[in-house]
Design a protein around this motif. Structure first.
Motif, PDB file in Angstrom:
ATOM      1  N   THR A  15       0.845  -1.196   0.000  1.00  0.00           N
ATOM      2  CA  THR A  15       0.000   0.000   0.000  1.00  0.00           C
ATOM      3  C   THR A  15       0.876   1.240   0.000  1.00  0.00           C
ATOM      4  OG1 THR A  15      -1.694  -1.183   1.240  1.00  0.00           O
ATOM      5  CG2 THR A  15      -1.827   1.218   1.209  1.00  0.00           C
ATOM      6  N   LEU A  16       0.694   2.046  -1.023  1.00  0.00           N
ATOM      7  CA  LEU A  16       1.524   3.228  -1.200  1.00  0.00           C
ATOM      8  C   LEU A  16       1.297   4.280  -0.116  1.00  0.00           C
ATOM      9  CD1 LEU A  16       3.653   3.930  -3.266  1.00  0.00           C
ATOM     10  CD2 LEU A  16       1.893   5.032  -4.654  1.00  0.00           C
ATOM     11  N   ASP A  17       0.127   4.233   0.540  1.00  0.00           N
ATOM     12  CA  ASP A  17      -0.213   5.211   1.588  1.00  0.00           C
ATOM     13  C   ASP A  17       0.869   5.319   2.650  1.00  0.00           C
ATOM     14  OD1 ASP A  17      -3.792   4.832   1.839  1.00  0.00           O
ATOM     15  OD2 ASP A  17      -2.442   4.098   0.284  1.00  0.00           O
ATOM     16  N   ASP A  18       1.543   4.204   2.920  1.00  0.00           N
ATOM     17  CA  ASP A  18       2.475   4.152   4.033  1.00  0.00           C
ATOM     18  C   ASP A  18       3.866   4.662   3.690  1.00  0.00           C
ATOM     19  OD1 ASP A  18       1.086   0.915   4.903  1.00  0.00           O
ATOM     20  OD2 ASP A  18       0.471   2.932   5.536  1.00  0.00           O
ATOM     21  N   TYR A  19       4.031   5.153   2.461  1.00  0.00           N
ATOM     22  CA  TYR A  19       5.366   5.484   1.988  1.00  0.00           C
ATOM     23  C   TYR A  19       5.447   6.893   1.408  1.00  0.00           C
ATOM     24  CZ  TYR A  19       6.288   0.473   2.266  1.00  0.00           C
ATOM     25  OH  TYR A  19       6.455  -0.819   2.707  1.00  0.00           O
ATOM     26  N   ALA A  20       6.600   7.501   1.604  1.00  0.00           N
ATOM     27  CA  ALA A  20       6.932   8.703   0.835  1.00  0.00           C
ATOM     28  C   ALA A  20       7.373   8.244  -0.555  1.00  0.00           C
ATOM     29  CB  ALA A  20       8.054   9.476   1.509  1.00  0.00           C
ATOM     30  N   TYR A  22      14.495   8.178 -15.525  1.00  0.00           N
ATOM     31  CA  TYR A  22      13.807   8.616 -14.314  1.00  0.00           C
ATOM     32  C   TYR A  22      13.313   7.391 -13.541  1.00  0.00           C
ATOM     33  CZ  TYR A  22      13.976  13.463 -15.720  1.00  0.00           C
ATOM     34  OH  TYR A  22      14.410  14.727 -16.059  1.00  0.00           O
ATOM     35  N   TYR A  23      13.592   7.398 -12.255  1.00  0.00           N
ATOM     36  CA  TYR A  23      13.215   6.305 -11.377  1.00  0.00           C
ATOM     37  C   TYR A  23      12.296   6.813 -10.274  1.00  0.00           C
ATOM     38  CZ  TYR A  23      17.453   4.143 -13.314  1.00  0.00           C
ATOM     39  OH  TYR A  23      18.417   3.638 -14.156  1.00  0.00           O
ATOM     40  N   CYS A  24      11.319   5.995  -9.906  1.00  0.00           N
ATOM     41  CA  CYS A  24      10.586   6.287  -8.687  1.00  0.00           C
ATOM     42  C   CYS A  24      11.052   5.317  -7.604  1.00  0.00           C
ATOM     43  CB  CYS A  24       9.082   6.209  -8.886  1.00  0.00           C
ATOM     44  SG  CYS A  24       8.417   4.570  -9.195  1.00  0.00           S
ATOM     45  N   ALA A  25      10.916   5.777  -6.382  1.00  0.00           N
ATOM     46  CA  ALA A  25      11.306   4.972  -5.226  1.00  0.00           C
ATOM     47  C   ALA A  25      10.390   5.330  -4.067  1.00  0.00           C
ATOM     48  CB  ALA A  25      12.760   5.232  -4.849  1.00  0.00           C
ATOM     49  N   VAL A  26      10.293   4.430  -3.116  1.00  0.00           N
ATOM     50  CA  VAL A  26       9.456   4.682  -1.947  1.00  0.00           C
ATOM     51  C   VAL A  26      10.229   4.350  -0.680  1.00  0.00           C
ATOM     52  CG1 VAL A  26       7.290   4.283  -3.174  1.00  0.00           C
ATOM     53  CG2 VAL A  26       8.409   2.370  -2.004  1.00  0.00           C
ATOM     54  N   VAL A  27       9.896   5.085   0.380  1.00  0.00           N
ATOM     55  CA  VAL A  27      10.523   4.856   1.674  1.00  0.00           C
ATOM     56  C   VAL A  27       9.474   5.016   2.759  1.00  0.00           C
ATOM     57  CG1 VAL A  27      11.254   7.265   1.960  1.00  0.00           C
ATOM     58  CG2 VAL A  27      12.497   5.439   3.135  1.00  0.00           C
ATOM     59  N   GLU A  28       9.545   4.154   3.749  1.00  0.00           N
ATOM     60  CA  GLU A  28       8.568   4.153   4.843  1.00  0.00           C
ATOM     61  C   GLU A  28       8.975   5.139   5.928  1.00  0.00           C
ATOM     62  OE1 GLU A  28       5.868   0.584   6.813  1.00  0.00           O
ATOM     63  OE2 GLU A  28       7.954   0.232   6.379  1.00  0.00           O
ATOM     64  N   VAL A  88      19.037   5.041   2.187  1.00  0.00           N
ATOM     65  CA  VAL A  88      18.393   3.847   1.641  1.00  0.00           C
ATOM     66  C   VAL A  88      16.901   4.083   1.427  1.00  0.00           C
ATOM     67  CG1 VAL A  88      17.868   1.419   2.048  1.00  0.00           C
ATOM     68  CG2 VAL A  88      20.096   2.354   2.719  1.00  0.00           C
ATOM     69  N   TRP A  89      16.438   3.740   0.259  1.00  0.00           N
ATOM     70  CA  TRP A  89      15.017   3.728  -0.040  1.00  0.00           C
ATOM     71  C   TRP A  89      14.570   2.270  -0.095  1.00  0.00           C
ATOM     72  CZ3 TRP A  89      11.684   7.950  -1.564  1.00  0.00           C
ATOM     73  CH2 TRP A  89      12.265   9.206  -1.325  1.00  0.00           C
ATOM     74  N   ASP A  90      13.318   2.029   0.245  1.00  0.00           N
ATOM     75  CA  ASP A  90      12.858   0.658   0.414  1.00  0.00           C
ATOM     76  C   ASP A  90      12.683  -0.095  -0.905  1.00  0.00           C
ATOM     77  OD1 ASP A  90      10.810   1.848   3.112  1.00  0.00           O
ATOM     78  OD2 ASP A  90      12.770   0.883   3.213  1.00  0.00           O
ATOM     79  N   TYR A  91      12.067   0.543  -1.876  1.00  0.00           N
ATOM     80  CA  TYR A  91      11.832  -0.104  -3.163  1.00  0.00           C
ATOM     81  C   TYR A  91      12.100   0.889  -4.298  1.00  0.00           C
ATOM     82  CZ  TYR A  91       9.103  -3.158  -0.105  1.00  0.00           C
ATOM     83  OH  TYR A  91       8.696  -3.976   0.923  1.00  0.00           O
TER      84      TYR A  91
END
Length: 122
Positions: free
Chosen positions: A28-33, A94-100, A108-111
């Motif tokens: 769930t993307l809600d939990d991530y920046a 261009y890359y997207c990444a998410v971090v909790e 470090v980014w999570d994904y």
């Protein structure tokens, strides 16, 4: 299976616009920046923009301020990067990444997604 998939890249003329999407699956993307990064040929990866997970605060690198807009649609589990007034120097993968956690340019980014190529050329 956790996955981030970018789309929307392509060839555009200087001054043109593109909208990149970052579709998340398996979480769930809600939990991530959500962050957007780019890497031009022969250069190091650099942070472009970030949107927080909580209040939607946004952050931009100086070289895209006023031209790019980051957003998110949690209902669609997708993040976006609207890019206007594109310049040849915006050419990059261009890359997207998410971090909790909080938005940040380093660390470090999570994904990570696999990237989408943006080419700005006449």
């Amino acid at each position: 299976q956790v996955q981030l998939v970018e789309s929307g890249g392509g060839l555009v003329q200087p001054g043109g616009s593109l909208r990149l999407s970052c579709a998340a699956s398996g979480f769930t993307l809600d939990d991530y920046a959500i962050g957007w990064f780019r890497q031009a040929p022969g250069k190091e990866r650099e942070g472009v923009s970030c949107i927080s997970r909580s209040d939607g605060s946004t952050y931009y690198a100086d070289f895209v301020k006023g031209r790019f807009t980051i957003s998110r649609d949690n209902a669609k589990n997708t993040g976006y990067l609207q890019m206007n007034s594109l310049k040849p120097e915006d050419t990059a993968v261009y890359y997207c990444a998410v971090v909790e956690g909080l938005c940040k340019w380093t660390g470090v980014w999570d994904y990570w997604g696999i990237g989408t190529l943006v080419t700005v050329s006449s």
